[in-house]
Design a protein around this motif. Structure first.
Motif, short mmCIF file in Angstrom:
data_model
loop_
_atom_site.label_atom_id
_atom_site.label_comp_id
_atom_site.label_asym_id
_atom_site.label_seq_id
_atom_site.Cartn_x
_atom_site.Cartn_y
_atom_site.Cartn_z
N VAL A 44 26.94 48.68 39.30
CA VAL A 44 25.99 47.63 38.92
C VAL A 44 25.46 47.94 37.52
O VAL A 44 25.14 49.08 37.20
CB VAL A 44 24.81 47.58 39.92
CG1 VAL A 44 23.80 46.53 39.52
CG2 VAL A 44 25.31 47.32 41.33
N ARG A 45 25.36 46.89 36.71
CA ARG A 45 24.75 47.02 35.39
C ARG A 45 23.24 46.84 35.50
O ARG A 45 22.73 46.32 36.48
CB ARG A 45 25.37 46.00 34.44
CG ARG A 45 26.85 46.31 34.21
CD ARG A 45 27.52 45.31 33.33
NE ARG A 45 27.02 45.45 31.96
CZ ARG A 45 27.45 44.71 30.96
NH1 ARG A 45 28.39 43.80 31.14
NH2 ARG A 45 26.96 44.87 29.75
N PHE A 46 22.52 47.31 34.48
CA PHE A 46 21.06 47.32 34.50
C PHE A 46 20.48 45.94 34.80
O PHE A 46 19.64 45.78 35.69
CB PHE A 46 20.52 47.84 33.16
CG PHE A 46 19.04 48.05 33.15
CD1 PHE A 46 18.49 49.27 33.45
CD2 PHE A 46 18.18 47.00 32.82
CE1 PHE A 46 17.11 49.46 33.43
CE2 PHE A 46 16.81 47.17 32.81
CZ PHE A 46 16.28 48.41 33.11
N ASN A 47 20.89 44.93 34.04
CA ASN A 47 20.33 43.58 34.22
C ASN A 47 20.67 43.00 35.59
O ASN A 47 19.86 42.28 36.17
CB ASN A 47 20.80 42.64 33.10
CG ASN A 47 20.15 42.98 31.78
OD1 ASN A 47 19.06 43.55 31.73
ND2 ASN A 47 20.81 42.64 30.69
N THR A 77 27.18 55.55 33.67
CA THR A 77 28.37 55.55 32.83
C THR A 77 28.11 54.63 31.65
O THR A 77 27.82 53.44 31.83
CB THR A 77 29.61 55.05 33.61
OG1 THR A 77 29.75 55.85 34.78
CG2 THR A 77 30.86 55.16 32.75
N GLU A 78 28.18 55.20 30.45
CA GLU A 78 27.93 54.44 29.23
C GLU A 78 29.24 54.23 28.49
O GLU A 78 30.00 55.19 28.29
CB GLU A 78 26.94 55.20 28.35
CG GLU A 78 26.49 54.43 27.14
CD GLU A 78 25.38 55.14 26.38
OE1 GLU A 78 25.16 54.78 25.22
OE2 GLU A 78 24.75 56.06 26.94
N TYR A 79 29.49 52.99 28.09
CA TYR A 79 30.71 52.66 27.36
C TYR A 79 30.36 52.42 25.89
O TYR A 79 29.44 51.66 25.59
CB TYR A 79 31.36 51.41 27.96
CG TYR A 79 31.78 51.61 29.39
CD1 TYR A 79 33.00 52.19 29.70
CD2 TYR A 79 30.95 51.22 30.44
CE1 TYR A 79 33.39 52.39 31.02
CE2 TYR A 79 31.32 51.41 31.76
CZ TYR A 79 32.55 51.99 32.04
OH TYR A 79 32.92 52.18 33.35
N PRO A 83 27.96 44.82 22.33
CA PRO A 83 26.73 45.53 22.69
C PRO A 83 27.01 46.63 23.70
O PRO A 83 28.02 46.60 24.39
CB PRO A 83 25.85 44.43 23.31
CG PRO A 83 26.81 43.44 23.86
CD PRO A 83 28.02 43.49 22.95
N PRO A 84 26.12 47.62 23.78
CA PRO A 84 26.35 48.74 24.69
C PRO A 84 26.46 48.27 26.14
O PRO A 84 25.80 47.33 26.56
CB PRO A 84 25.11 49.62 24.52
CG PRO A 84 24.38 49.09 23.36
CD PRO A 84 24.87 47.73 23.06
N LYS A 85 27.31 48.94 26.89
CA LYS A 85 27.51 48.62 28.30
C LYS A 85 27.23 49.88 29.10
O LYS A 85 27.80 50.93 28.84
CB LYS A 85 28.94 48.14 28.54
CG LYS A 85 29.26 47.82 29.98
CD LYS A 85 30.72 47.38 30.10
CE LYS A 85 31.11 47.17 31.53
NZ LYS A 85 32.51 46.79 31.66
N VAL A 86 26.32 49.76 30.07
CA VAL A 86 25.97 50.89 30.93
C VAL A 86 26.07 50.42 32.37
O VAL A 86 25.59 49.35 32.73
CB VAL A 86 24.54 51.40 30.64
CG1 VAL A 86 24.16 52.53 31.58
CG2 VAL A 86 24.41 51.85 29.20
N GLU A 87 26.73 51.22 33.19
CA GLU A 87 26.89 50.91 34.61
C GLU A 87 26.35 52.07 35.44
O GLU A 87 26.40 53.22 35.02
CB GLU A 87 28.36 50.68 34.95
CG GLU A 87 28.97 49.49 34.27
CD GLU A 87 30.43 49.31 34.57
OE1 GLU A 87 30.89 48.17 34.51
OE2 GLU A 87 31.12 50.32 34.88
N TYR A 88 25.87 51.72 36.62
CA TYR A 88 25.34 52.71 37.55
C TYR A 88 26.09 52.61 38.87
O TYR A 88 26.47 51.52 39.31
CB TYR A 88 23.84 52.46 37.80
CG TYR A 88 23.02 52.60 36.56
CD1 TYR A 88 22.51 53.84 36.19
CD2 TYR A 88 22.77 51.52 35.73
CE1 TYR A 88 21.77 53.99 35.03
CE2 TYR A 88 22.02 51.66 34.58
CZ TYR A 88 21.53 52.89 34.23
OH TYR A 88 20.80 53.04 33.08
N SER A 89 26.29 53.76 39.50
CA SER A 89 26.94 53.81 40.81
C SER A 89 26.39 55.01 41.57
O SER A 89 25.77 55.90 40.98
CB SER A 89 28.46 53.91 40.66
OG SER A 89 28.80 55.08 39.94
#
Length: 113
Positions: A44-47, A77-79, A83-89
């Motif tokens: 899931v992404r932050f937003n 996980t930061e890509y 714009p920057p993309k950050v995902e959480y798991s």
């Protein structure tokens, strides 16, 4: 209750127990909600997380995610892109906590007044 029970309670160091440690990791208004969101939706992404939860502010979600990452319950996980993309798991450690949280939910469903 006998005298030995009260002596045991007085000598207990609950702050050193596994219960206290577990509660220190998951206590807080949104930590279990975030963990359940990740368990349900996977990555899931932050937003997206903020939309799923609905009632959480940017600042609170950010702090909650940092605490869960620090406790090694989630993976950030930061890509490197614009714009920057950050995902959480969930981490494996976080996944191992889910059966316990499921039991809490089951208990709540059975005992709801």
């Amino acid at each position: 209750m006998g005298k030995s029970f009260f002596t045991a309670i007085q000598n207990a160091h609950l702050e050193d127990s596994g219960f206290a440690y577990t509660m220190s990791l998951i206590s807080g208004k949104y930590k279990m909600v975030v963990l359940y969101t990740l368990a349900t939706f996977g990555v899931v992404r932050f937003n997206e997380m903020q939309r799923f939860i609905g009632t959480i502010s940017y600042k609170t979600l950010s702090a909650t995610l940092k605490e869960l990452e620090s406790a090694q319950l989630i993976i950030r996980t930061e890509y490197p892109q614009v714009p920057p993309k950050v995902e959480y798991s969930l981490s494996p450690r976080g996944e191992s906590l889910m059966p316990i949280l499921n039991e809490l939910c089951d208990w709540g469903e059975k005992n709801r007044l």
